[in-house]
Write a protein that holds these residues in place. Sequence first.
Motif, PDB file in Angstrom:
ATOM      1  N   LYS A 163      53.762  58.657  30.664  1.00  0.00           N
ATOM      2  CA  LYS A 163      53.507  60.090  30.950  1.00  0.00           C
ATOM      3  C   LYS A 163      52.479  60.262  32.072  1.00  0.00           C
ATOM      4  O   LYS A 163      51.663  59.363  32.332  1.00  0.00           O
ATOM      5  CB  LYS A 163      52.999  60.811  29.685  1.00  0.00           C
ATOM      6  CG  LYS A 163      51.636  60.314  29.183  1.00  0.00           C
ATOM      7  CD  LYS A 163      51.187  61.101  27.945  1.00  0.00           C
ATOM      8  CE  LYS A 163      49.840  60.587  27.424  1.00  0.00           C
ATOM      9  NZ  LYS A 163      49.344  61.331  26.255  1.00  0.00           N
TER      10      LYS A 163
ATOM     11  N   ALA B  21      45.851  53.064  33.851  1.00  0.00           N
ATOM     12  CA  ALA B  21      46.152  54.332  34.527  1.00  0.00           C
ATOM     13  C   ALA B  21      46.490  53.958  35.963  1.00  0.00           C
ATOM     14  O   ALA B  21      45.686  53.305  36.630  1.00  0.00           O
ATOM     15  CB  ALA B  21      44.939  55.249  34.484  1.00  0.00           C
TER      16      ALA B  21
ATOM     17  N   LYS C 243      47.220  55.285  39.616  1.00  0.00           N
ATOM     18  CA  LYS C 243      47.113  56.439  40.512  1.00  0.00           C
ATOM     19  C   LYS C 243      48.058  56.189  41.680  1.00  0.00           C
ATOM     20  O   LYS C 243      47.946  55.168  42.361  1.00  0.00           O
ATOM     21  CB  LYS C 243      45.670  56.557  40.992  1.00  0.00           C
ATOM     22  CG  LYS C 243      45.347  57.797  41.785  1.00  0.00           C
ATOM     23  CD  LYS C 243      43.836  57.867  41.993  1.00  0.00           C
ATOM     24  CE  LYS C 243      43.393  59.150  42.587  1.00  0.00           C
ATOM     25  NZ  LYS C 243      41.913  59.259  42.612  1.00  0.00           N
TER      26      LYS C 243
ATOM     27  N   VAL D 254      35.463  53.951  35.971  1.00  0.00           N
ATOM     28  CA  VAL D 254      36.783  53.310  35.859  1.00  0.00           C
ATOM     29  C   VAL D 254      36.776  52.071  36.751  1.00  0.00           C
ATOM     30  O   VAL D 254      36.094  52.044  37.789  1.00  0.00           O
ATOM     31  CB  VAL D 254      37.938  54.255  36.272  1.00  0.00           C
ATOM     32  CG1 VAL D 254      38.061  55.424  35.322  1.00  0.00           C
ATOM     33  CG2 VAL D 254      37.815  54.726  37.704  1.00  0.00           C
TER      34      VAL D 254
ATOM     35  N   SER E  19      41.442  51.631  35.179  1.00  0.00           N
ATOM     36  CA  SER E  19      41.218  51.625  33.720  1.00  0.00           C
ATOM     37  C   SER E  19      41.894  52.839  33.079  1.00  0.00           C
ATOM     38  O   SER E  19      41.885  53.932  33.662  1.00  0.00           O
ATOM     39  CB  SER E  19      39.730  51.749  33.387  1.00  0.00           C
ATOM     40  OG  SER E  19      38.933  50.998  34.221  1.00  0.00           O
TER      41      SER E  19
ATOM     42  N   ASN F 137      40.621  58.436  25.704  1.00  0.00           N
ATOM     43  CA  ASN F 137      40.323  59.771  25.198  1.00  0.00           C
ATOM     44  C   ASN F 137      40.237  60.843  26.269  1.00  0.00           C
ATOM     45  O   ASN F 137      39.843  61.978  25.982  1.00  0.00           O
ATOM     46  CB  ASN F 137      39.062  59.734  24.335  1.00  0.00           C
ATOM     47  CG  ASN F 137      39.369  59.146  22.957  1.00  0.00           C
ATOM     48  OD1 ASN F 137      40.221  59.686  22.244  1.00  0.00           O
ATOM     49  ND2 ASN F 137      38.757  58.030  22.633  1.00  0.00           N
TER      50      ASN F 137
ATOM     51  N   TYR G 201      37.300  68.462  25.553  1.00  0.00           N
ATOM     52  CA  TYR G 201      36.410  68.392  24.377  1.00  0.00           C
ATOM     53  C   TYR G 201      35.446  69.571  24.363  1.00  0.00           C
ATOM     54  O   TYR G 201      35.189  70.164  23.316  1.00  0.00           O
ATOM     55  CB  TYR G 201      35.641  67.064  24.369  1.00  0.00           C
ATOM     56  CG  TYR G 201      36.468  65.881  23.954  1.00  0.00           C
ATOM     57  CD1 TYR G 201      37.191  65.163  24.889  1.00  0.00           C
ATOM     58  CD2 TYR G 201      36.576  65.523  22.616  1.00  0.00           C
ATOM     59  CE1 TYR G 201      37.983  64.094  24.502  1.00  0.00           C
ATOM     60  CE2 TYR G 201      37.371  64.461  22.224  1.00  0.00           C
ATOM     61  CZ  TYR G 201      38.068  63.750  23.182  1.00  0.00           C
ATOM     62  OH  TYR G 201      38.872  62.692  22.798  1.00  0.00           O
TER      63      TYR G 201
ATOM     64  N   LYS H  26      37.517  72.516  23.432  1.00  0.00           N
ATOM     65  CA  LYS H  26      37.993  72.480  22.032  1.00  0.00           C
ATOM     66  C   LYS H  26      36.905  72.944  21.062  1.00  0.00           C
ATOM     67  O   LYS H  26      37.153  73.707  20.138  1.00  0.00           O
ATOM     68  CB  LYS H  26      38.424  71.055  21.676  1.00  0.00           C
ATOM     69  CG  LYS H  26      38.974  70.913  20.252  1.00  0.00           C
ATOM     70  CD  LYS H  26      39.259  69.471  19.911  1.00  0.00           C
ATOM     71  CE  LYS H  26      39.682  69.307  18.446  1.00  0.00           C
ATOM     72  NZ  LYS H  26      39.472  67.916  17.981  1.00  0.00           N
TER      73      LYS H  26
ATOM     74  N   ASP I 224      37.598  59.272  40.109  1.00  0.00           N
ATOM     75  CA  ASP I 224      37.911  60.077  41.286  1.00  0.00           C
ATOM     76  C   ASP I 224      36.840  60.013  42.371  1.00  0.00           C
ATOM     77  O   ASP I 224      35.990  60.894  42.493  1.00  0.00           O
ATOM     78  CB  ASP I 224      38.191  61.540  40.924  1.00  0.00           C
ATOM     79  CG  ASP I 224      38.988  62.205  42.050  1.00  0.00           C
ATOM     80  OD1 ASP I 224      39.533  63.299  41.840  1.00  0.00           O
ATOM     81  OD2 ASP I 224      39.070  61.604  43.147  1.00  0.00           O
TER      82      ASP I 224
HETATM   83  N1  LIG Z   1      41.674  61.447  40.016  1.00  0.00           N
HETATM   84  C1  LIG Z   1      41.611  60.280  39.306  1.00  0.00           C
HETATM   85  O1  LIG Z   1      41.134  59.275  39.783  1.00  0.00           O
HETATM   86  N2  LIG Z   1      42.092  60.338  38.048  1.00  0.00           N
HETATM   87  C2  LIG Z   1      42.083  59.327  37.095  1.00  0.00           C
HETATM   88  C3  LIG Z   1      41.806  57.969  37.424  1.00  0.00           C
HETATM   89  C4  LIG Z   1      41.813  57.004  36.416  1.00  0.00           C
HETATM   90  C5  LIG Z   1      42.102  57.394  35.094  1.00  0.00           C
HETATM   91  C6  LIG Z   1      42.383  58.746  34.802  1.00  0.00           C
HETATM   92  C7  LIG Z   1      42.372  59.712  35.812  1.00  0.00           C
HETATM   93  C8  LIG Z   1      42.613  58.839  33.443  1.00  0.00           C
HETATM   94  C9  LIG Z   1      42.916  60.107  32.757  1.00  0.00           C
HETATM   95  C10 LIG Z   1      43.320  60.174  31.322  1.00  0.00           C
HETATM   96  C11 LIG Z   1      43.948  61.263  30.768  1.00  0.00           C
HETATM   97  C12 LIG Z   1      44.171  60.993  29.426  1.00  0.00           C
HETATM   98  C13 LIG Z   1      44.811  61.900  28.462  1.00  0.00           C
HETATM   99  C14 LIG Z   1      45.792  62.769  28.906  1.00  0.00           C
HETATM  100  C15 LIG Z   1      46.400  63.630  27.971  1.00  0.00           C
HETATM  101  C16 LIG Z   1      46.015  63.643  26.663  1.00  0.00           C
HETATM  102  C17 LIG Z   1      45.001  62.787  26.256  1.00  0.00           C
HETATM  103  C18 LIG Z   1      44.560  62.866  24.841  1.00  0.00           C
HETATM  104  O2  LIG Z   1      45.190  63.467  24.031  1.00  0.00           O
HETATM  105  N3  LIG Z   1      43.430  62.299  24.471  1.00  0.00           N
HETATM  106  C19 LIG Z   1      42.975  62.438  23.064  1.00  0.00           C
HETATM  107  C20 LIG Z   1      41.731  63.294  23.009  1.00  0.00           C
HETATM  108  N4  LIG Z   1      41.981  64.732  22.892  1.00  0.00           N
HETATM  109  C21 LIG Z   1      41.254  65.414  23.965  1.00  0.00           C
HETATM  110  C22 LIG Z   1      41.076  66.886  23.774  1.00  0.00           C
HETATM  111  C23 LIG Z   1      40.568  67.240  22.416  1.00  0.00           C
HETATM  112  C24 LIG Z   1      41.421  66.603  21.381  1.00  0.00           C
HETATM  113  C25 LIG Z   1      41.546  65.135  21.543  1.00  0.00           C
HETATM  114  C26 LIG Z   1      44.403  61.899  27.132  1.00  0.00           C
HETATM  115  C27 LIG Z   1      43.663  59.738  29.184  1.00  0.00           C
HETATM  116  N5  LIG Z   1      43.138  59.245  30.355  1.00  0.00           N
HETATM  117  C28 LIG Z   1      42.466  57.524  32.918  1.00  0.00           C
HETATM  118  O3  LIG Z   1      42.582  57.198  31.741  1.00  0.00           O
HETATM  119  N6  LIG Z   1      42.159  56.684  33.935  1.00  0.00           N
END
Ligand SMILES: NC(=O)Nc1ccc2c(c1)=C(Cc1cc(-c3cccc(C(=O)NCCN4CCCCC4)c3)c[nH]1)C(=O)N=2
Length: 304
Positions: A13, A36, A38, A76, A93, A97, A103, A106, A156
């Motif tokens: 996803k 992850a 990018k 990351v 990485s 979460n 958060y 929420k 980022d």
């Molecule tokens: N611009 C960037 O560089 N962006 C990046 C780069 C690296 C990277 C990145 C973004 C990440 C973003 C990411 C997004 C998510 C994610 C997306 C959608 C849903 C969830 C999720 O449900 N997490 C559980 C926690 N939820 C969160 C909200 C409250 C209830 C509990 C996580 C996990 N990690 C990541 O893990 N690693």
Amino acid sequence: PAKQSAKDYIFGKVIGEGSFSTVYLAKDIHHSKEYAIKVCEKRHIVKELKVEYVKQEKEVLNILNSNQNKTAPFFVKLYSTFQDNERLYFVLSYAKNGELLPYINKVGSFDIQCTRFYGAEILRALEHLHSLGIIHRDLKPENILLDERMHVQITDFGSAKILDDKPRPQPRRRDGEQSSWQRRNSFVGTAQYVSPELLTEKSVSKSSDLWALGCIIYQMVAGLPPFVARSEYLIFQKIIKLEYEFPDGFEPKAKDLVQKLLVLDSTNRLGAKDIGNYTSVRSHHFFAGLDFETLYKQTPPPIY
Ligand SMILES: NC(=O)Nc1ccc2c(c1)=C(Cc1cc(-c3cccc(C(=O)NCCN4CCCCC4)c3)c[nH]1)C(=O)N=2
């Protein structure tokens, strides 16, 4: 090691969207580890003259990889990069979460324990980043990720600035593309967190990230950032006039710390004159009793 390609991963996803990239959850087919990835469309970054930003992000991630701080691993990691005809891929990485922002939204606002803990981890991350001569320039809750143990992982670095104290050969640029000094004048971070000096003097310093920290601490307590308005222009107007208020009941020590970080003169912000660690921020009474050296070993307080 053999050069990697997208075929080495199963893409899942979308977990992040930038203006010039899409971030996917992906699984390495050889070891089943999650990353992850990018992905940047080459045509888009060339057309938008953003090649320098992508190069800068890779350079910053490589500097962070080569200068890992075991007590402050709050970034990351870049594991590998590869490309095909249309796209660039950064294997990063996976912070299970996700972003800090959902958060805050929420629960409405963090209690003081959570605000202190996450404010401290972000401060420690800035200490490390700034010690390497790097300014993030776009620090905001969307770029503060939470790993499996709910510790901070900052991401980022596409807008980051590497302070040029070492003269380096200027990279050859395509016609019309901006050099880093030209680019500096065009870059502005995300409206709510941008510092007044970037708006008024087009200047930026490590202290600009301290301004963003003040905005984020305010937001963790109040639920919304300090400078909000119906348009970016109106937000900028409020920032340069330091036009913001504290809601009733805002915790007094947090209020005092925010007031000492949200100072228009970047040289007078708490920490701006510190050499090395931000000792004057660490010693603010809001952080009293916190052990900054063992944060990563501590269990983060629950967010509820
Ligand atoms: N611009 C960037 O560089 N962006 C990046 C780069 C690296 C990277 C990145 C973004 C990440 C973003 C990411 C997004 C998510 C994610 C997306 C959608 C849903 C969830 C999720 O449900 N997490 C559980 C926690 N939820 C969160 C909200 C409250 C209830 C509990 C996580 C996990 N990690 C990541 O893990 N690693």
